[in-house]
Write an enzyme that holds these catalytic residues in place. Structure first.
Site, PDB file in Angstrom:
ATOM      1  N   LYS A 186       0.801  -1.234   0.000  1.00 43.06           N
ATOM      2  CA  LYS A 186       0.000   0.000   0.000  1.00 43.06           C
ATOM      3  C   LYS A 186       0.833   1.283   0.000  1.00 43.06           C
ATOM      4  O   LYS A 186       0.362   2.323  -0.467  1.00 43.06           O
ATOM      5  CB  LYS A 186      -0.965   0.011   1.187  1.00 43.06           C
ATOM      6  N   ASP A 193     -10.001   2.881   1.570  1.00 41.95           N
ATOM      7  CA  ASP A 193     -10.082   2.303   2.911  1.00 41.95           C
ATOM      8  C   ASP A 193     -10.746   3.257   3.898  1.00 41.95           C
ATOM      9  O   ASP A 193     -11.484   2.833   4.785  1.00 41.95           O
ATOM     10  CB  ASP A 193      -8.682   1.951   3.431  1.00 41.95           C
TER      11      ASP A 193
END
Length: 284
Positions: free
Chosen positions: A68, A104
């Site tokens: 990420k 997210d």
């Protein structure tokens, strides 16, 4: 032209529930598309992206551990919000460019929308963990007026995250084991307060030790939120329920972030009216 597809990348990746979610929606939406899981080892990210750039059927990918943060310098454009979080979990082809987004934060906040729509005198969250997912949780909660207590095995890492992501906030960093032992702390009246307990660690995941948290540290009326998805009912959530607290499981965030990515990949909204059926499948 071959069938359009998106995928999820990470290492390990076999356990990912993302293909089940996206295929469920692709089928319901009647799309001629697919969604796959693809293992990309830690050093192979640049090669993977170079290969996918030349594949016209590839719409993009979701990004999970350990990529990420590592993927950010390899992309052509980073959405300003994803840059602020410092983590990308969704990559989309936009013309010739590869753009990075973070869904997210939206996914984490989705099950809290009703709660956050109310007025509170004070909002506090105890957040366990200092990993990639913690960045999204800190950004989400600091943006909604929470005072944060971030607990990590290394409190200095927790402090550094807070100073990077919300430097003006009056937050606290503590050792994770601070919450493992019982306390006789007398909480004040929590009327009008909003208290969250959020596990962003892998503790409680299948094959991992449970999160060591003593619920004497939880203010009355707290909500326990665990982003672990396997198992859905973690030890932490089971003990929270037994202690009389409301809970939110990791499928809520997983489905929410997937929906925000789905519309970017395929240009149509995810058919969310079937969430109950989707949850049943994910829990099997």
């Amino acid at each position: 032209m071959s069938m359009a597809y998106a995928e999820v990348i990470g290492d390990p990746i076999a356990q990912s529930k993302s293909p089940l979610i996206h295929r469920f929606w692709i089928e319901r939406a009647g799309l001629d598309a697919d969604y796959r899981a693809h293992r990309v080892a830690e050093g192979a990210l640049a090669d993977y992206l170079a290969e996918r750039r030349t594949d016209p059927a590839w719409r993009g990918c979701n990004v999970t551990m350990p990529h990420k943060q590592a993927i950010i310098p390899l992309l052509d454009r980073i959405d300003p919000f994803a840059a602020r979080v410092g983590a990308v979990n969704t990559v989309v082809r936009e013309g010739e460019a590869l753009a990075g987004y973070n869904t997210d934060v939206a996914g984490f906040l989705e099950p809290l929308e009703g709660l956050l729509g109310k007025q509170h005198l004070f909002r506090m969250a105890r957040v366990f963990g200092t990993g990639g997912a913690t960045r999204a949780v800190i950004t989400a909660l600091a943006g909604h007026g929470f005072t944060l207590v971030v607990a990590g095995r290394d409190p200095e890492k927790a402090r550094a995250l807070l100073e990077e992501l919300d430097p003006g906030g009056e937050h606290h960093a503590v050792a994770l084991d601070h919450f493992a032992q019982a306390t006789d702390f007398a909480f004040d009246d929590r009327e009008g307060c909003c208290d969250l307990l959020v596990n962003t660690t892998p503790l409680g995941m299948r094959g991992q030790a449970p999160l060591a948290f003593d619920f004497s540290h939880a203010p009355p009326g707290s909500i326990a939120y665990d982003i672990v998805t396997d198992p859905v009912e973690t030890d932490f959530l089971q003990r929270a329920q037994a202690a009389g607290f409301d809970t939110i499981d990791g499928l809520s965030m997983l489905i929410g972030q997937a929906a925000a990515a789905f519309v970017r990949f395929f240009g149509v909204a995810a058919p969310r009216e079937r969430d109950d059926e989707l949850r049943e499948r994910l829990a099997q």
